[in-house]
Design a protein around this motif. Structure first.
Motif, PDB file in Angstrom:
ATOM      1  N   ALA A 168     -16.686   7.345  54.262  1.00 32.55           N
ATOM      2  CA  ALA A 168     -17.683   8.228  53.107  1.00 32.55           C
ATOM      3  C   ALA A 168     -18.196   6.719  52.750  1.00 32.55           C
ATOM      4  CB  ALA A 168     -17.097   7.896  51.766  1.00 32.55           C
ATOM      5  N   THR A 169     -19.646   6.384  51.841  1.00 36.90           N
ATOM      6  CA  THR A 169     -20.569   5.663  51.457  1.00 36.90           C
ATOM      7  C   THR A 169     -21.176   6.193  49.706  1.00 36.90           C
ATOM      8  OG1 THR A 169     -22.440   6.514  51.667  1.00 36.90           O
ATOM      9  CG2 THR A 169     -20.369   5.430  53.544  1.00 36.90           C
TER      10      THR A 169
ATOM     11  N   ARG B  38     -22.460  10.170  49.795  1.00 31.62           N
ATOM     12  CA  ARG B  38     -21.049  11.175  49.603  1.00 31.62           C
ATOM     13  C   ARG B  38     -20.958  11.250  48.588  1.00 31.62           C
ATOM     14  NH1 ARG B  38     -16.259  14.003  51.110  1.00 31.62           N
ATOM     15  NH2 ARG B  38     -14.614  14.405  49.671  1.00 31.62           N
ATOM     16  N   ARG B  39     -21.011   9.993  47.644  1.00 33.09           N
ATOM     17  CA  ARG B  39     -21.962  10.244  45.881  1.00 33.09           C
ATOM     18  C   ARG B  39     -23.231   9.171  46.088  1.00 33.09           C
ATOM     19  NH1 ARG B  39     -18.927  13.833  45.972  1.00 33.09           N
ATOM     20  NH2 ARG B  39     -16.840  14.394  45.324  1.00 33.09           N
ATOM     21  N   TYR B  40     -23.705   9.084  44.397  1.00 28.01           N
ATOM     22  CA  TYR B  40     -25.291   8.331  44.255  1.00 28.01           C
ATOM     23  C   TYR B  40     -24.553   7.686  42.983  1.00 28.01           C
ATOM     24  CZ  TYR B  40     -26.811  12.599  46.234  1.00 28.01           C
ATOM     25  OH  TYR B  40     -26.807  14.110  47.631  1.00 28.01           O
ATOM     26  N   VAL B  41     -25.306   6.907  43.013  1.00 30.46           N
ATOM     27  CA  VAL B  41     -25.945   6.031  41.569  1.00 30.46           C
ATOM     28  C   VAL B  41     -27.293   5.827  41.793  1.00 30.46           C
ATOM     29  CG1 VAL B  41     -25.399   3.457  40.156  1.00 30.46           C
ATOM     30  CG2 VAL B  41     -23.381   4.531  41.662  1.00 30.46           C
TER      31      VAL B  41
ATOM     32  N   VAL C 159     -22.405  10.092  40.363  1.00 27.36           N
ATOM     33  CA  VAL C 159     -21.509   9.242  39.659  1.00 27.36           C
ATOM     34  C   VAL C 159     -21.854   8.493  38.931  1.00 27.36           C
ATOM     35  CG1 VAL C 159     -19.973  10.439  41.244  1.00 27.36           C
ATOM     36  CG2 VAL C 159     -20.641   7.799  41.573  1.00 27.36           C
ATOM     37  N   GLY C 160     -22.301   7.469  39.067  1.00 28.73           N
ATOM     38  CA  GLY C 160     -23.143   6.579  37.671  1.00 28.73           C
ATOM     39  C   GLY C 160     -24.769   6.151  38.296  1.00 28.73           C
ATOM     40  N   ILE C 161     -25.004   5.205  37.312  1.00 27.45           N
ATOM     41  CA  ILE C 161     -26.593   4.836  36.858  1.00 27.45           C
ATOM     42  C   ILE C 161     -26.886   3.631  36.648  1.00 27.45           C
ATOM     43  CG2 ILE C 161     -28.433   4.757  35.360  1.00 27.45           C
ATOM     44  CD1 ILE C 161     -27.842   7.727  35.849  1.00 27.45           C
ATOM     45  N   ARG C 162     -27.818   2.969  37.599  1.00 27.97           N
ATOM     46  CA  ARG C 162     -28.183   1.448  37.390  1.00 27.97           C
ATOM     47  C   ARG C 162     -29.626   1.414  36.959  1.00 27.97           C
ATOM     48  NH1 ARG C 162     -28.852  -2.626  42.819  1.00 27.97           N
ATOM     49  NH2 ARG C 162     -30.027  -1.213  43.510  1.00 27.97           N
TER      50      ARG C 162
ATOM     51  N   TYR D  99     -16.083   5.282  41.967  1.00 26.89           N
ATOM     52  CA  TYR D  99     -17.537   6.600  42.014  1.00 26.89           C
ATOM     53  C   TYR D  99     -16.503   7.162  42.130  1.00 26.89           C
ATOM     54  CZ  TYR D  99     -19.835   1.828  42.251  1.00 26.89           C
ATOM     55  OH  TYR D  99     -20.468   1.129  41.890  1.00 26.89           O
ATOM     56  N   ARG D 100     -15.216   7.922  41.991  1.00 25.92           N
ATOM     57  CA  ARG D 100     -14.804   9.174  41.937  1.00 25.92           C
ATOM     58  C   ARG D 100     -15.300  10.117  43.063  1.00 25.92           C
ATOM     59  NH1 ARG D 100     -17.394   9.190  37.180  1.00 25.92           N
ATOM     60  NH2 ARG D 100     -19.009  11.105  37.565  1.00 25.92           N
TER      61      ARG D 100
END
Length: 318
Positions: free
Chosen positions: A65-66, A96-99, A123-126, A302-303
């Protein structure tokens, strides 16, 4: 010596892009003006980089997963990057998840943050704060964003919605960052690229070491050990190893994670070369500590919801 880790891997930092969309100004500028950045010429990056390309690069590393990290998508087209990712075939675990990217000092920041937070894949912000007086080395338009009350208000809004904040900066900004992370004790920060040790002089490395040590004392900061070759173009396993060892000494395996930063790291090393160094440096650690670096810390931060390979449960490989 403990056996080298050969279990499932989560890669918590890479990028995808389709240049035909014309949504990445930094790459468009490199195409038209031959722009270089801190890691040198961007010419090899001026190609589409999709899921199939990532899977080919990562094929030998047991990646299950990435996490896709925002790739400098144009501010003129907010929310589009996450929606573009949603439309890709992510069934193999890539992205699978994004920031996501939201300029925290934008007048529209609250609405954009809420929209991203409503996407279960985000799951996040940058919002990169890496500023340098030399424009070619700067990723941010201005200095001292982390002390700006408007920017901090945006961060508070994102944190209140449960989003992680990916923090990309230079070592000379670590004092400013220390004030930030202590002012936001309930926000989970992930420091990118080992704190970006770009100044390889003795003084520059000393500043990086001391700044990283101070940030490592803060319980709400985790560390991504990624793309160290961007700052050490003539790298050797030993030169990278000494940097990684300091990272682990400051944060410990339980708050650190290995990541590829592909395709950007591919400017200076192959995917297999990057992970060979990671595996070699981690080998003296216990299997549980190695698993934290390659899998568990990223999974928790990152859940991702991946099953623990230590339990013997199957995973779909990238």
């Amino acid at each position: 010596m403990t056996a080298r880790y050969d279990g499932s891997v989560i890669d918590p930092h890479h990028h995808l892009w389709d240049l035909s969309l014309k949504r990445h100004p930094w790459l468009e500028k490199a195409r038209t003006a031959g722009e270089e950045m801190v890691f040198g010429s961007l010419a090899p990056l001026l190609r589409d980089y999709g899921i199939a390309d990532y899977r080919a690069d990562a094929a030998n590393q047991n990646v299950v997963a990435t996490v896709h990290i925002e790739a400098g998508w144009s501010d003129a087209h907010p929310l589009e990057e996450s929606r573009w990712l949603d439309g890709l075939d992510r069934s193999a675990g890539v992205a699978r998840r994004y920031v996501a990217r939201v300029p925290l000092d934008s007048p529209d920041a609250a609405r954009l943050i809420e929209a991203e937070a409503n996407n279960p894949n985000v799951v996040g912000i940058r919002d990169i704060v890496s500023w340098h007086p030399e424009p070619a080395k700067s990723f941010a338009a201005r200095a001292y964003r982390m002390v700006d009350p408007v920017w901090r208000a945006g961060l508070a809004h994102a944190s209140g919605l449960g989003l992680v904040f990916d923090l990309m900066l230079y070592p000379w900004q670590m004092v400013e960052a220390l004030d930030l992370v202590t002012a936001f004790p309930n926000t989970l920060f992930v420091l990118n690229h080992g704190g970006s040790p770009a100044d390889r002089t003795a003084g520059g490395m000393a500043l990086w070491r001391s700044g990283l040590r101070a940030l490592g004392r803060q319980p709400n900061v985790r560390l991504k050990i990624s793309d160290l070759v961007a700052y050490d173009n003539d790298w050797t396993p030993r030169s990278l190893g000494s940097v990684i060892e300091h990272c682990l000494d400051c944060f410990g395996p339980e708050r650190s994670m290995f990541a590829s930063d592909f395709p950007v790291a591919g400017l200076h090393a192959s995917f297999d070369e990057v992970y060979a160094v990671f595996r070699a440096v981690a080998a003296p650690l216990s299997i549980d500590e190695q698993r934290a670096l390659f899998f568990t810390t990223a999974n928790d931060t990152y859940r991702l919801g991946m099953s623990d390979p230590a339990l013997g449960e199957g995973e779909n490989h990238v």
